[in-house]
Design an enzyme around this catalytic site. Structure first.
Site, PDB file in Angstrom:
ATOM      1  N   ASN A 231       0.495  -0.958  -0.102  1.00 22.43           N
ATOM      2  CA  ASN A 231      -0.263   0.192  -0.182  1.00 22.43           C
ATOM      3  C   ASN A 231       0.720   1.580  -0.339  1.00 22.43           C
ATOM      4  OD1 ASN A 231       0.600   0.619   2.672  1.00 22.43           O
ATOM      5  ND2 ASN A 231      -0.222  -1.416   3.500  1.00 22.43           N
ATOM      6  N   ASP A 329      -5.022  -9.546  12.787  1.00 23.30           N
ATOM      7  CA  ASP A 329      -5.383  -8.482  13.538  1.00 23.30           C
ATOM      8  C   ASP A 329      -4.286  -7.238  14.578  1.00 23.30           C
ATOM      9  OD1 ASP A 329      -6.059  -5.607  14.974  1.00 23.30           O
ATOM     10  OD2 ASP A 329      -7.974  -5.951  13.688  1.00 23.30           O
TER      11      ASP A 329
END
Ligand code: CTP
Length: 422
Positions: A231, A329
Site C-alpha cells: 500500500n 489483527d
C-alpha cells in the site's frame, strides 16, 4: 559578490529555512573542541546546527587547533572563536564566565580522554576546562572520541561514572572502525547524530523510563518471488512518532514494513515485510512494553496460493487467480492481552472519519485511537490528527509530521495510567 549573486544566495537561504524546521531557534550553544582527529566532523555540525537556528560559540583547547583551524570554525559559526583564557578581546577578561552565562548548553565534541579526566576532577587549566567548572547550572553534554583501549581503560571508565554522577550527559561513543585502524568502542558519534541528540535534549522527557513499541510503514504480501501487494504508506508518521518518543526519553522499538526512511537515532528498528512477520515481531515484544502505538498500514489479507517461482504470463493463460486469507489483527490482539501495554491505534480513512474511527476504536478495544484522512497522510509532510477516546474527540493543530508526533507523544504521556507513568 555582485547584488544578483546576493539575491540568489538570500533566496536559497530562505528556501532552506522553509524546508528545515528551526529546531534550535533561540538556542545558544557553547561548543568545545578538544584534541582529536574527529574535530574535522564538527565543521559540518556547526553548519547544520546553524541551519537549525542555533547560535554557536566555539571554544577550542590548544590541542584541538592541531586538528582544525579556528579560522574554519569562525567562518562556519560566524562568531569569534575562543582559545586563550587571557583573550584581550573580552572586555572584562572573563571569557570563562561570560561564555556560559545565558547559554542553553555546553557541548564538548570531540571529548578526549584527557579532557574527560580533567572534567571529572574539576581541573581548570585552560579556557574550556575553566568555563566547564564555572558553568553553574548550564547543562553539559559530551561526545567522547578516543581509541578503544583508551575508552576501556579503567581510569577512563571511572571518570565516565563520575561524570554521569555529576549529571553530565554522554552522547555515545559508537562502535566501529577507528582512525588508528583498530575496531571497537570509542568512536565519536556522527555529526548528524550529535545534532539529533542536541535537539532531543531540549524536548520534555514525558516518557522517561517507558518502553514504547511502534509499528510503521506498509506491509508487503508476496504473490511470487518478484511481485508483491502493498500500500502507499510512506512510514513517515510512524517514524516521526518513534523519533518523538525517543526524544521524550522512551526506549523505542520500531517494527517497520519496507520503507527507505532512515532509522531515527537511538531507536531500535526491526525490519519486516509481511503482516504475519510484523505480527510475530510485535507479539515477541508486546508484553515487555509499556505502550504500543500501532501506526502501520497492515495488509488485511495475504495471498494463500503464492507461487515459489515467478508466475509466467503465458503459463497463467490470462490473469492469475489469487486466493486471499485473512491476516491477524495485530492491534486487537495486543489490546486483548491480559498484561499488555497501553494501546494507541491509528485509522487513516478516506471518508466519514468520525464514524469509522470511533467504530474502529471500540472494535479493537483500545483507549485511544488517532484518526486522519488518508488523502492528507499519503506522502504528506503536514498532518492533522484527531484523537478519539471515551471522553470524546479532540483535534490537534495541523502541523509538520515531527511536531504533530511530539504533540501526540505529550497527549499519550498525559493519558498513561499512573502506575504505568513513572
Ligand atoms: N491494524 C493491525 N493489524 C491489522 C490491521 C490493522 O494492527 N491486520 C491496526 C493498524 O495499525 C491501525 C488500526 O489497526 O492502528 C486500524 O487499521 P486500519 O487499516 O485503518 O483498519 P482495519 O482494521 O484494517 O479496518 P478497515 O480496513 O476496514 O478500515
Amino acid at each position: 559578490m555582485n547584488s544578483c549573486a546576493g539575491a540568489v544566495k538570500d533566496a536559497n537561504a530562505s528556501n532552506r529555512e522553509s524546508r528545515i524546521m528551526l529546531e534550535l531557534a533561540n538556542k545558544r550553544i557553547v561548543l568545545g573542541l578538544t584534541g582529536g582527529i574527529a574535530c574535522y566532523k564538527l565543521a559540518e555540525f556547526v553548519r547544520r546546527a546553524g541551519e537549525h537556528g542555533a547560535t554557536i560559540d566555539v571554544v577550542m583547547t590548544p590541542a584541538a587547533t592541531q586538528f582544525i583551524t579556528p579560522v574554519t570554525m569562525q567562518a562556519l559559526s560566524g562568531r569569534p572563536v575562543f582559545i586563550d583564557p587571557w583573550d584581550a578581546r573580552v572586555p572584562n577578561n572573563m571569557a570563562h564566565i561570560n561564555l556560559t552565562r545565558g547559554a542553553d548548553a555546553i557541548l564538548i565534541a570531540p571529548a578526549s580522554t584527557d579532557f574527560m579526566a580533567k572534567l571529572a576532577h574539576g581541573m581548570a587549566d585552560d579556557l574550556l576546562s575553566t568555563l566547564c567548572v564555572a558553568r553553574g547550572d548550564c547543562p553539559l553534554l559530551i561526545a567522547p572520541a578516543m581509541n578503544r583501549e583508551m575508552w576501556l581503560n579503567p581510569a577512563t571508565q571511572r571518570n565516565v561514572a563520575l561524570l554521569r554522577q555529576d549529571g553530565v550527559q554522554l552522547l555515545g561513543p559508537a562502535e566501529g572502525e577507528q582512525a588508528c585502524g583498530e575496531v571497537g568502542s570509542g568512536r565519536m558519534i556522527e555529526p548528524d547524530q550529535i545534532l539529533a541528540e542536541l535537539i532531543a535534549f531540549f524536548q520534555p522527557k514525558v516518557l522517561e523510563g517507558q518502553r514504547v513499541l511502534i509499528t510503521a510503514g506498509p506491509t508487503s504480501e508476496r504473490i511470487d518471488p518478484v511481485r508483491v501487494i502493498t500500500n502507499r504508506s510512506s512510514g513517515k508518521t510512524g517514524f516521526a512518532i518513534a523519533q518523538a518518543a525517543r526524544e521524550a526519553g522512551a526506549e523505542v522499538i520500531l517494527i517497520s514494513g519496507p520503507t527507505p526512511l532512515p532509522t531515527p537515532y537511538g531507536v531500535t528498528r526491526i525490519p519486516v515485510e509481511s503482516a504475519r512477520q510484523m505480527h510475530a515481531a510485535v507479539m515477541q515484544h508486546a508484553s515487555s512494553s509499556d505502550v504500543f502505538i500501532s501506526v502501520a498500514a497492515v495488509a488485511d489479507w495475504h495471498v494463500v496460493n503464492r507461487s515459489d517461482q515467478k508466475l509466467k504470463k503465458t503459463a497463467a493463460g490470462g490473469a492469475p487467480q489469487l486466493e486471499f486469507g485473512p491476516n491477524p489483527d495485530i492491534l486487537a490482539e495486543v489490546a486483548a492481552l491480559q498484561t499488555g501495554p497501553w494501546c494507541v491505534g491509528f485509522a487513516a480513512e478516506t471518508e466519514n472519519l468520525v464514524e469509522h474511527a470511533e467504530a474502529k476504536r471500540r472494535r479493537k478495544g483500545v483507549p485511544l485511537l488517532v484518526g486522519n484522512l488518508a488523502q492528507h497522510v499519503m506522502d504528506a509532510d503536514i498532518t492533522e490528527l484527531v484523537l478519539f477516546e471515551d471522553a470524546g474527540r479532540t483535534s490537534l493543530t495541523p502541523q509538520p509530521k515531527l511536531q504533530a508526533a511530539r504533540a501526540l507523544v505529550r497527549e499519550i504521556a498525559r493519558r498513561l495510567p499512573k502506575t504505568n507513568n513513572t
